[in-house]
Scaffold this motif. Sequence first.
Motif, short mmCIF file in Angstrom:
data_model
loop_
_atom_site.label_atom_id
_atom_site.label_comp_id
_atom_site.label_asym_id
_atom_site.label_seq_id
_atom_site.Cartn_x
_atom_site.Cartn_y
_atom_site.Cartn_z
N PHE A 234 9.07 0.17 -6.97
CA PHE A 234 7.82 -0.38 -6.91
C PHE A 234 6.59 0.39 -6.60
O PHE A 234 5.82 0.50 -7.22
N TYR A 235 6.96 1.40 -5.61
CA TYR A 235 5.80 2.10 -5.20
C TYR A 235 5.40 3.26 -6.30
O TYR A 235 4.41 3.31 -6.73
N TYR A 236 6.33 3.78 -6.90
CA TYR A 236 6.10 4.80 -7.91
C TYR A 236 5.64 4.28 -9.11
O TYR A 236 4.80 4.77 -9.78
N GLN A 237 5.97 2.90 -9.58
CA GLN A 237 5.64 2.53 -10.75
C GLN A 237 4.09 1.67 -10.58
O GLN A 237 3.32 1.57 -11.69
N ASN A 238 4.09 0.97 -9.50
CA ASN A 238 2.68 0.30 -9.30
C ASN A 238 1.63 0.78 -8.33
O ASN A 238 0.41 0.27 -8.14
N ALA A 239 1.99 1.52 -7.30
CA ALA A 239 0.91 1.90 -6.21
C ALA A 239 -0.32 2.58 -6.89
O ALA A 239 -1.29 1.98 -6.46
N ASN A 240 -0.34 3.50 -7.87
CA ASN A 240 -1.57 4.27 -8.41
C ASN A 240 -2.41 2.94 -9.24
O ASN A 240 -3.54 3.01 -9.09
N LEU A 241 -1.61 2.30 -9.95
CA LEU A 241 -2.17 1.07 -10.80
C LEU A 241 -2.86 0.37 -10.10
O LEU A 241 -3.91 -0.27 -10.18
N PHE A 242 -2.17 -0.07 -8.95
CA PHE A 242 -2.65 -1.07 -7.90
C PHE A 242 -4.07 -0.85 -7.31
O PHE A 242 -5.00 -1.51 -7.29
N LEU A 243 -3.88 0.32 -6.69
CA LEU A 243 -5.01 0.84 -6.14
C LEU A 243 -6.22 0.89 -7.25
O LEU A 243 -7.50 0.80 -6.73
N SER A 244 -6.04 1.57 -8.52
CA SER A 244 -7.10 1.69 -9.31
C SER A 244 -7.68 0.30 -9.81
O SER A 244 -8.93 0.25 -9.97
N ASN A 245 -6.73 -0.78 -9.86
CA ASN A 245 -7.19 -1.99 -10.54
C ASN A 245 -7.94 -2.79 -9.51
O ASN A 245 -8.77 -3.76 -9.92
N ILE A 246 -7.69 -2.56 -8.22
CA ILE A 246 -8.29 -3.23 -7.10
C ILE A 246 -9.66 -2.40 -6.80
O ILE A 246 -10.38 -3.05 -5.80
N GLY A 247 -9.97 -1.37 -7.30
CA GLY A 247 -11.37 -0.74 -7.20
C GLY A 247 -11.33 0.16 -6.21
O GLY A 247 -12.74 0.87 -5.63
N VAL A 248 -10.09 0.81 -5.74
CA VAL A 248 -10.24 1.92 -4.65
C VAL A 248 -10.78 3.18 -5.54
O VAL A 248 -10.25 3.39 -6.46
N GLU A 249 -11.53 3.97 -4.85
CA GLU A 249 -12.00 5.02 -5.46
C GLU A 249 -11.17 6.49 -5.12
O GLU A 249 -10.44 6.50 -4.11
N GLU A 250 -10.99 7.10 -6.30
CA GLU A 250 -10.13 8.53 -6.01
C GLU A 250 -8.71 8.04 -5.60
O GLU A 250 -8.28 8.68 -4.37
N PRO A 251 -8.18 7.23 -6.18
CA PRO A 251 -6.72 6.57 -5.74
C PRO A 251 -5.92 7.78 -5.63
O PRO A 251 -4.71 7.70 -4.72
N THR A 252 -5.58 8.75 -6.65
CA THR A 252 -4.61 9.68 -6.55
C THR A 252 -4.72 10.38 -5.37
O THR A 252 -3.96 10.95 -4.61
N GLY A 253 -6.15 11.13 -5.02
CA GLY A 253 -6.51 11.64 -3.73
C GLY A 253 -5.90 11.09 -2.52
O GLY A 253 -5.49 11.69 -1.40
N LYS A 254 -6.33 9.72 -2.52
CA LYS A 254 -6.07 8.96 -1.45
C LYS A 254 -4.41 8.78 -1.17
O LYS A 254 -3.95 8.70 0.08
N MET A 255 -3.69 8.79 -2.33
CA MET A 255 -2.26 8.72 -2.07
C MET A 255 -1.76 10.04 -1.65
O MET A 255 -0.67 9.97 -1.11
N ALA A 256 -2.52 11.00 -1.75
CA ALA A 256 -2.11 12.40 -1.25
C ALA A 256 -2.07 12.40 0.47
O ALA A 256 -1.39 13.14 1.06
N ILE A 257 -2.58 11.28 0.96
CA ILE A 257 -2.34 11.06 2.41
C ILE A 257 -1.03 10.97 2.71
O ILE A 257 -0.57 11.30 3.81
#
Length: 415
Positions: A234-257
């Motif tokens: 679920f994390y691999y498939q949905n996390a980046n899409l989830f963050l992008s769709n709800i309006g989180v900026e720089e989602p990939t960079g934040k996932m680097a946390i």
Amino acid sequence: MNINTRIKLSTMMFLEFFIWGSWFVTLGTFLEKNLHATGADSAAVFSTQSWGAIIAPFIIGLIADRFFNAEKILGVLHLIGAVLMYQMYTATDVNVFYPYVLGYMILFMPTLALVNSVSFNQMKDAEKEFSNIRFWGTIGWIVAGLCISYLFVWDSKAHMDSGMLKNTFAMAGIASLVLGLFSFALPKTPPKVAKGEKIKISDILGLDALKLLKDKNFAIFFVSAILICIPLAFYYQNANLFLSNIGVEEPTGKMAIGQVSEALFLLMIPVFFKRFGFKATILVGMIAWAVRYALFAYGNAGELSFMLIIGIALHGVCYDFFFVSGQIYTNSRAGEKYKSAAQGLITLATYGVGMLIGFKVAGMITDSYKLVDGSVDWKMVWIIPAGIALVVFLLFTLFFNEKRKRVVDTQFNEV
């Protein structure tokens, strides 16, 4: 281990995970934005990772443990992978994209076991030394995410809408070419079979590693590894899409946390192993999955964005305390001849069977909770894997009863 070998192994790990992090984190978003994929389409594409992982033990058992040096096979696989990455970069339709990503993952997934095999072959004390080498793989994944969000800004809304996420495949392809060439300079990791030794069919297929499942506790760990990978999918498939769709900026960079957290917790694994043992370490990793998905379910991009950040930051506990600890545990239980096959076996359990089921379930759940306006009820999408992780935690607590005992020739007094 001398400094030259340490540098080579660290560079190998950096490039291995830089390649994976370059395209896999944003894959779900790329599929929706660039190829207009459905949840079922995304599940099929992500499942190519699982098919690769299922095939991996046979490739490792047939080649790395039997006939050819592991580092040479690693080089060949990454060189072919660079070509396939270019084909993925140019694809404009899911149906065109799918055969290339399937071929790539069949080649890439065995490399996860191969880099472990090359590393373990140079170590006298794997429990002490492996975490320090694997640490650089995490750094590679972090650097890839930072490049996407802050150097190239490919995951900004404007760039995503214009299709710039396809450039992640070009970046991964260049890195794959570099690692493919570099692999031939890695320390020699020859086959474990002695010259003239008779090879059975079970040897060729790497099936001797299945003998580990006769150990009740290892079998319980193996099954738990399959089940906990359903939430991981679920994390691999949905996390980046989830963050992008709800309006989180720089989602990939934040996932680097999450990878920064992973790097820090990697350094804590030896302490946890020594003080609390394998079972407690694994259980902490399991419960962390349930907690992080609960945070995703109830967080948002506004005043509750801190919940999302905490959930991302828990990745170090989720991944290291289960998966890296599981690799070390598997290595300690495998015989010298079958370490590569044993690592392939655990790859089969985690990235293979478990995530194959998980991607299928994640795709079904995502499509099931799509609303009339095309948006997704993300709360339910995250609550379901949180519940699965909690159930696995309870089952492992009840049935894994291995006593903490002394392990010969390791850093720790007990595991």
